[in-house]
Design an enzyme around this catalytic site. Structure first.
Site, PDB file in Angstrom:
ATOM      1  N   SER A 177      17.982  76.692 -30.124  1.00 49.55           N
ATOM      2  CA  SER A 177      18.267  75.274 -29.924  1.00 49.55           C
ATOM      3  C   SER A 177      18.880  75.021 -28.557  1.00 49.55           C
ATOM      4  O   SER A 177      18.766  73.914 -28.020  1.00 49.55           O
ATOM      5  CB  SER A 177      19.257  74.773 -30.981  1.00 49.55           C
ATOM      6  OG  SER A 177      18.607  74.361 -32.150  1.00 49.55           O
ATOM      7  N   ASN A 237      33.189  66.530 -12.717  1.00 45.28           N
ATOM      8  CA  ASN A 237      34.044  65.431 -13.188  1.00 45.28           C
ATOM      9  C   ASN A 237      35.393  65.931 -13.701  1.00 45.28           C
ATOM     10  O   ASN A 237      36.124  65.190 -14.354  1.00 45.28           O
ATOM     11  CB  ASN A 237      33.342  64.632 -14.289  1.00 45.28           C
ATOM     12  CG  ASN A 237      33.057  65.462 -15.540  1.00 45.28           C
ATOM     13  OD1 ASN A 237      33.132  66.694 -15.514  1.00 45.28           O
ATOM     14  ND2 ASN A 237      32.731  64.790 -16.637  1.00 45.28           N
ATOM     15  N   ASP A 274      14.994  55.429 -38.242  1.00 50.91           N
ATOM     16  CA  ASP A 274      15.268  54.116 -38.814  1.00 50.91           C
ATOM     17  C   ASP A 274      14.620  52.976 -38.049  1.00 50.91           C
ATOM     18  O   ASP A 274      14.780  51.808 -38.418  1.00 50.91           O
ATOM     19  CB  ASP A 274      16.782  53.862 -38.856  1.00 50.91           C
ATOM     20  CG  ASP A 274      17.504  54.767 -39.842  1.00 50.91           C
ATOM     21  OD1 ASP A 274      16.960  54.966 -40.941  1.00 50.91           O
ATOM     22  OD2 ASP A 274      18.589  55.270 -39.505  1.00 50.91           O
ATOM     23  N   ASP A 288      29.852  79.561 -33.200  1.00 48.01           N
ATOM     24  CA  ASP A 288      30.537  80.794 -32.852  1.00 48.01           C
ATOM     25  C   ASP A 288      31.878  80.431 -32.221  1.00 48.01           C
ATOM     26  O   ASP A 288      31.947  79.501 -31.428  1.00 48.01           O
ATOM     27  CB  ASP A 288      29.661  81.561 -31.841  1.00 48.01           C
ATOM     28  CG  ASP A 288      30.140  82.980 -31.617  1.00 48.01           C
ATOM     29  OD1 ASP A 288      31.324  83.139 -31.295  1.00 48.01           O
ATOM     30  OD2 ASP A 288      29.340  83.906 -31.750  1.00 48.01           O
ATOM     31  N   ASP A 336      16.642  64.567 -31.286  1.00 47.04           N
ATOM     32  CA  ASP A 336      17.510  65.362 -32.136  1.00 47.04           C
ATOM     33  C   ASP A 336      18.197  64.469 -33.162  1.00 47.04           C
ATOM     34  O   ASP A 336      17.631  63.459 -33.599  1.00 47.04           O
ATOM     35  CB  ASP A 336      18.522  66.118 -31.269  1.00 47.04           C
ATOM     36  CG  ASP A 336      18.838  67.505 -31.807  1.00 47.04           C
ATOM     37  OD1 ASP A 336      19.443  67.570 -32.889  1.00 47.04           O
ATOM     38  OD2 ASP A 336      18.483  68.492 -31.146  1.00 47.04           O
ATOM     39  N   HIS A 379      24.300  68.185 -34.094  1.00 42.75           N
ATOM     40  CA  HIS A 379      23.429  69.087 -33.351  1.00 42.75           C
ATOM     41  C   HIS A 379      22.993  68.504 -32.013  1.00 42.75           C
ATOM     42  O   HIS A 379      22.991  69.185 -30.981  1.00 42.75           O
ATOM     43  CB  HIS A 379      22.201  69.422 -34.211  1.00 42.75           C
ATOM     44  CG  HIS A 379      21.316  70.480 -33.645  1.00 42.75           C
ATOM     45  ND1 HIS A 379      20.133  70.194 -32.998  1.00 42.75           N
ATOM     46  CD2 HIS A 379      21.426  71.832 -33.637  1.00 42.75           C
ATOM     47  CE1 HIS A 379      19.555  71.312 -32.617  1.00 42.75           C
ATOM     48  NE2 HIS A 379      20.306  72.327 -32.993  1.00 42.75           N
ATOM     49  N   ASP A 401      32.235  63.735 -21.548  1.00 46.62           N
ATOM     50  CA  ASP A 401      31.399  64.569 -20.691  1.00 46.62           C
ATOM     51  C   ASP A 401      29.919  64.191 -20.780  1.00 46.62           C
ATOM     52  O   ASP A 401      29.077  64.819 -20.140  1.00 46.62           O
ATOM     53  CB  ASP A 401      31.570  66.046 -21.058  1.00 46.62           C
ATOM     54  CG  ASP A 401      31.928  66.916 -19.852  1.00 46.62           C
ATOM     55  OD1 ASP A 401      31.906  66.393 -18.721  1.00 46.62           O
ATOM     56  OD2 ASP A 401      32.224  68.101 -20.050  1.00 46.62           O
TER      57      ASP A 401
END
Length: 491
Positions: free
Chosen positions: A328, A187, A162, A108, A140, A173, A149
């Site tokens: 999510s 910070n 893997d 968005d 994820d 994501h 950040d």
């Protein structure tokens, strides 16, 4: 594990077995050539392998330190194998290794402030706790380790897809989810995560197929087990349909046995998912700035909490920031509040943390728990205050009893031992004693054992089980005497 997963993923990605009952809005498929199973505690690998072989399986590998196995089967025989083993009394479950999509909507262009921080009163909670000392595992697509950040909060992670340490974000994501939970606070950069002093453990479980991000239940369970073994107290999985997996539920119980909690997304299909409620994890639905259910949020009796999920401003791969929608992001917000609670009072058990979140949530919709908001919208300030005021240590012992086999019954070969175990704060382990000696331990519900009676002499033998809670309180069942009658040909 690396070889079996890599081989099967290649097959599944190119030759997908689709579930034709799935809606177009939620494509679902499962891995060709493998299924997920969990034998009952007490079975030796020799016996387990023999059962697999007798039912047409090829080979199996355990997922980390858990008791979950990936069983390789002939392509096309997956459903038949599941149907065979899920009815076998010596297995807790057998299921297809489904792949499910992320629980996010399209980005968005929302560029406003982090409204959700004030909505859940995280800014007030920060006066007492910012998540220091707690590690949140983000299961994820990986995390952008170069993002300014996030970098300072990252700890070593794992690539469950893997089987290596490459946790780079393959579809973006995971970086968004990680920033929502624990982007660095104070910070002078970008955004502040809800638990900005917590550590982020990136666990890659995902792969990209046809431009979309998917994750298998097997990589979720493997990654969750790894996270539990490496110190994570909170874990988040922002993918669809996670509560339906017995393998992930088992791994979530393993995390609980080590003091952790799993949070998962409710989904973004604007429908009642019909999932069976579970206490192994905390499913989270999405709310908007007005404390209404977000229009896209899935719902149902399985939902335990709700949290903001609309226009969440967070970190984006490549060093930037952006607004996102979806359960999510509701899920890691709730997960981060759990981290604040654990940081405020580190001795709390997972069940105590969960109870605090439920009891302090802002009740929305129908009074009490409902299908849209669960126990309510998460309340960081109230949860942290409750954590600081939590009562003294648990001193109440669990209760446990053997349901079968019944006393004085005659048994032989492999014996399925069913039991009932409960505790006001939660059972974390059950031991099986045969003739006074512990022969097996089970750390995940539903608790039960498979005992090979060939290991004792024929005649009367005593069985008992001991249940433990997280505080170390224990209870021993009444001793059950069984008559063992094994012939020379018994296995």
């Amino acid at each position: 594990m690396k070889q079996i997963i890599a081989h099967c993923l290649a097959i599944a990605t190119l030759s997908t077995a689709f579930n034709t009952s799935a809606s177009a809005a939620q494509p679902e498929f499962f891995a060709s050539g493998r299924v997920l199973v969990e034998p009952r505690a007490g079975l030796t690998m020799e016996v387990v392998s023999q059962i697999f072989k007798e039912n047409g399986g090829n080979r199996a590998h355990k997922l980390g330190q858990s008791n979950i196995h990936v069983l390789v089967v002939p392509v096309g025989a997956e459903r038949a194998m599941v149907n065979k083993l899920k009815h076998n009394p010596h297995f807790k479950f057998a299921e297809l290794d489904r792949a499910v999509p992320v629980a996010t909507t399209a980005n968005d262009p929302y560029l406003g402030s982090e409204w959700h921080i004030n909505k859940i009163a995280a800014n007030t909670a920060w006066d007492s706790s910012q998540g220091a000392g707690v590690t949140i595992a983000i299961l994820d697509s990986g995390v952008d380790s170069g993002h300014a950040d996030l970098a300072g909060n990252l700890v070593a992670g794992y690539n469950a897809y893997d089987d290596n340490t490459n946790t780079a974000d393959v579809c973006g994501h995971g970086t968004k989810v990680a920033g929502t939970a624990a982007a660095i606070s104070n910070n002078a950069l970008g955004v502040a995560g809800v638990a900005g002093r917590a550590k982020i453990m990136p666990i890659r479980i995902a792969f990209v197929s046809a431009g979309s991000c998917y994750a298998y239940f097997s990589t979720m369970a493997s990654g969750l087990t790894w996270a539990a073994d490496h110190g994570a107290r909170v874990a988040n999985i922002s993918y669809a349909s996670v509560p339906t997996s017995s393998a992930v539920q088992s791994a979530a119980n393993y995390l609980r046995s080590k003091g952790g909690l799993l949070f998962v997304s409710a989904g973004n299909y604007n429908r009642n998912e019909g999932f069976t409620p579970t206490n192994t994890m905390v499913p989270v639905s999405a709310t908007d700035p007005n404390d209404a259910r977000a229009s896209f949020s899935s719902y149902g009796a399985f939902v335990a909490l709700s949290a903001p999920g609309l226009g969440i401003y967070t970190t984006v791969s490549g060093g930037g920031y952006g607004g996102v929608n979806g359960t999510s992001f509701s899920s890691p917000i709730a997960a981060a509040v759990a981290a604040l609670v654990m940081s405020a009072n580190p001795v709390l058990t997972p069940d105590q943390v969960q109870d605090i979140l439920f009891n302090t949530a802002i009740d929305l919709g129908t009074a009490g728990r409902d299908i849209y908001f669960g126990f309510g919208r998460v309340n960081a300030a109230g949860a942290v205050a409750a954590a600081l005021a939590a009562p003294a240590a648990d001193t109440v012992a669990p209760t446990v009893s053997i349901l079968s086999p019944e006393g004085s019954i005659t048994v032989s070969g492999l014996v399925a031992i069913d039991l009932a175990a409960s505790d006001d704060k939660g059972v974390v382990r059950v031991d099986l004693k045969v003739n006074g000696t512990v022969v097996a331990s089970d750390t995940s519900a539903p608790y039960g054992f498979s005992w090979n009676s060939n290991g004792v002499a024929n005649g009367m033998n005593s069985l008992a089980v001991i249940a433990y809670d997280a505080a170390g309180n224990a209870d021993t069942s009444t001793v059950s005497q069984v008559n063992v009658a094994n012939g020379a040909a018994s296995r």
